[in-house]
Design an enzyme around this catalytic site. Structure first.
Site, PDB file in Angstrom:
ATOM      1  CE  LYS A 191      -7.767   0.871   3.492  1.00 32.82           C
ATOM      2  NZ  LYS A 191      -8.247   2.075   4.152  1.00 32.82           N
ATOM      3  CE1 TYR A 230      -2.443   6.632   3.475  1.00 33.28           C
ATOM      4  CE2 TYR A 230      -0.312   5.739   4.299  1.00 33.28           C
ATOM      5  CZ  TYR A 230      -1.930   6.004   4.423  1.00 33.28           C
ATOM      6  OH  TYR A 230      -2.408   5.285   5.409  1.00 33.28           O
ATOM      7  N   GLY A 264      -8.934  -4.441   9.937  1.00 37.15           N
ATOM      8  CA  GLY A 264      -7.944  -3.630  10.416  1.00 37.15           C
ATOM      9  C   GLY A 264      -7.777  -3.789  11.965  1.00 37.15           C
ATOM     10  NE  ARG A 265     -10.625   1.393  15.012  1.00 32.95           N
ATOM     11  CZ  ARG A 265     -10.894   2.082  13.856  1.00 32.95           C
ATOM     12  NH1 ARG A 265     -11.605   1.621  12.943  1.00 32.95           N
ATOM     13  NH2 ARG A 265     -10.811   3.692  13.993  1.00 32.95           N
ATOM     14  CB  THR A 321      -4.445   4.364   1.075  1.00 36.00           C
ATOM     15  OG1 THR A 321      -4.619   3.083   1.311  1.00 36.00           O
ATOM     16  CG2 THR A 321      -5.469   5.092   2.143  1.00 36.00           C
ATOM     17  CD  GLN A 336      -1.023   2.453   2.172  1.00 33.29           C
ATOM     18  OE1 GLN A 336      -0.098   2.120   2.944  1.00 33.29           O
ATOM     19  NE2 GLN A 336      -1.559   3.512   2.101  1.00 33.29           N
ATOM     20  N   GLY A 395     -13.969  -1.565   6.656  1.00 30.17           N
ATOM     21  CA  GLY A 395     -14.917  -0.784   7.867  1.00 30.17           C
ATOM     22  C   GLY A 395     -15.805  -1.405   8.478  1.00 30.17           C
ATOM     23  N   GLY A 396     -15.654  -1.701   9.833  1.00 32.23           N
ATOM     24  CA  GLY A 396     -16.612  -2.288  10.765  1.00 32.23           C
ATOM     25  C   GLY A 396     -16.564  -3.557  10.825  1.00 32.23           C
ATOM     26  CB  ILE A 397     -15.024  -6.484   9.034  1.00 28.93           C
ATOM     27  CG1 ILE A 397     -15.628  -6.061   7.681  1.00 28.93           C
ATOM     28  CG2 ILE A 397     -15.208  -8.137   9.218  1.00 28.93           C
ATOM     29  CD1 ILE A 397     -16.731  -6.369   7.400  1.00 28.93           C
ATOM     30  NE  ARG A 398     -14.755  -3.827  15.503  1.00 24.49           N
ATOM     31  CZ  ARG A 398     -14.205  -2.884  14.569  1.00 24.49           C
ATOM     32  NH1 ARG A 398     -14.009  -3.460  13.353  1.00 24.49           N
ATOM     33  NH2 ARG A 398     -13.975  -1.682  14.743  1.00 24.49           N
TER      34      ARG A 398
END
Length: 388
Positions: free
Chosen positions: A252, A131, A330-331, A157, A129, A308-311
């Protein structure tokens, strides 16, 4: 009594990460711009969607495999590139090994703390990745280094803006870790001896440099400063990047239908519906709300991913049903890395796999490729079509 290092949910990985990490490190993982409404919506929106399961005709064996960016993967979950990983001494190398052991694709940030050569050696299925940072010659040198190292795809990104304020305050991230800084941070670090001990055993402090951004490796803020001083790219620049790389190329940060169409015209082979995990403009809608309109517009021409938001694995199934070819996490894996190193990342990937497999089973399908909108209960007014 020794606590079982294995955990059953991503929420438990987050709880252990919070307990183990100094506030400044854990706070950086929670990062979201301004009030964090987009961070919350990214996660919460998945809870607004329901499943429509079938009761008979289930398949004893399910196929979760697919290909993304020209690379085979054991399931449609990719490791999203994230910056300097001070949560564990082995950082991105540990994550790459975990991804390789589970047969999934590794995304490596140009702001990573480990050199691209070491990461590709740990996982040959790596996408690098970058920038839009520095002049074109500088960008080409970074791409060529990634290509020489064996990276199979490029991720560019663009979903990161200058909106970096946080209403709850930002954790202090030092320029570098020297003795003076360590003394200053001691009240935050000393109550977390497990984190400190991991680094002490290696004989080195957390590395806050970015070796993939140049030689000598600039600090994180040095690399960040270069990005801030760079004039933002045009669509012509994106087209140039895609042509220069001349291989699988993911853009992205797309959230609008018109931008998705421009991305196709620019020659990208994939895009990720993303808002940088809520680190772009706050109050941007959750990515899962934006996915259906973008997938309908360009999904027959390029690969559409979601970030985004996948848990949980059920979130993955919902994204696939609404048009994504795969998702990036990610997180979730960073919490796993903090909780239990490489094994913790493998643990998170296994949680995703188990939840996805359960969803495919309950919905009566034999493979992830069969998931579709009929499997999902979508509330009225749930989706957003920006720039349509």
């Amino acid at each position: 009594m020794v606590r079982n290092p294995w955990f059953e949910t991503v929420a438990e990985a987050q709880r252990r990460a919070k307990k183990r990490l100094p506030y400044a490190v854990y706070g950086a993982l929670l990062a979201g711009s301004e009030r964090g409404r987009t961070v919350g919506d990214n996660v919460g929106a998945f809870g607004e969607l329901g499943f429509a399961p079938r009761v008979v005709g289930h398949h004893a064996v399910r196929d979760l495999t697919t290909t993304v960016l020209g690379m085979p993967t054991s399931m449609p979950v990719l490791i999203s590139p994230t910056g300097v990983q001070a949560v564990h001494p082995d950082g991105e190398v540990a994550v790459a090994r975990a991804a390789a052991n589970r047969g999934v694709i590794m995304g490596l940030s140009s702001f990573a703390s480990k050199p691209v050569e070491e990461v590709v050696a740990a996982n040959p299925s790596t996408a690098f990745q970058i920038y839009w940072s520095g002049d074109r010659d500088t960008i080409v040198r970074r791409m060529e280094r990634a290509r020489a190292a064996g990276c199979k795809a490029l991720i560019v990104t663009l979903d990161w803006s200058f909106s970096h304020g946080r209403d709850w305050g930002s954790p202090t991230i030092p320029e570098r870790l020297d003795l003076r800084t360590m003394v200053k941070m001691a009240p935050d670090v000393l109550p977390h001896p497990g984190w400190l001990w991991r680094f002490a055993r290696t004989g080195r402090l957390p590395d806050l440099t970015t070796p993939n951004m140049g030689t000598p490796a600039p600090t994180f803020f040095g690399a960040y400063g270069e990005w801030m001083r760079t004039v933002p790219p045009t669509w012509e620049d994106v087209a140039w990047l895609a042509k220069e790389w001349n291989g699988p190329f993911l853009l992205k940060g797309v959230g609008r239908v018109d931008d998705a169409r421009r991305a196709v015209d620019a020659g990208v082979s994939a895009l990720s519906v993303s808002n940088h995990g809520g680190n772009n403009l706050d109050t941007t809608p959750a990515t899962i709300r934006l996915l259906p309109s973008i997938a309908a517009a360009v999904g027959d021409q390029i690969e559409v991913l979601l970030d985004g938001g996948i848990r949980r694995g059920g979130d993955v199934a919902k994204a696939l049903a609404l048009g994504a070819r795969a998702v990036l996490i990610g997180r979730a894996y960073l919490w796993g890395l903090a909780a239990n190193g490489q094994a913790g990342v493998e643990n998170v990937v296994d949680i995703m796999r188990g939840g996805l497999d359960s969803a495919v089973l309950g919905l009566g399908h034999a493979s992830v490729g069969e998931l579709g909108p009929d499997d999902i209960v979508i509330p009225d007014g749930f989706t957003r079509a920006l720039g349509a």
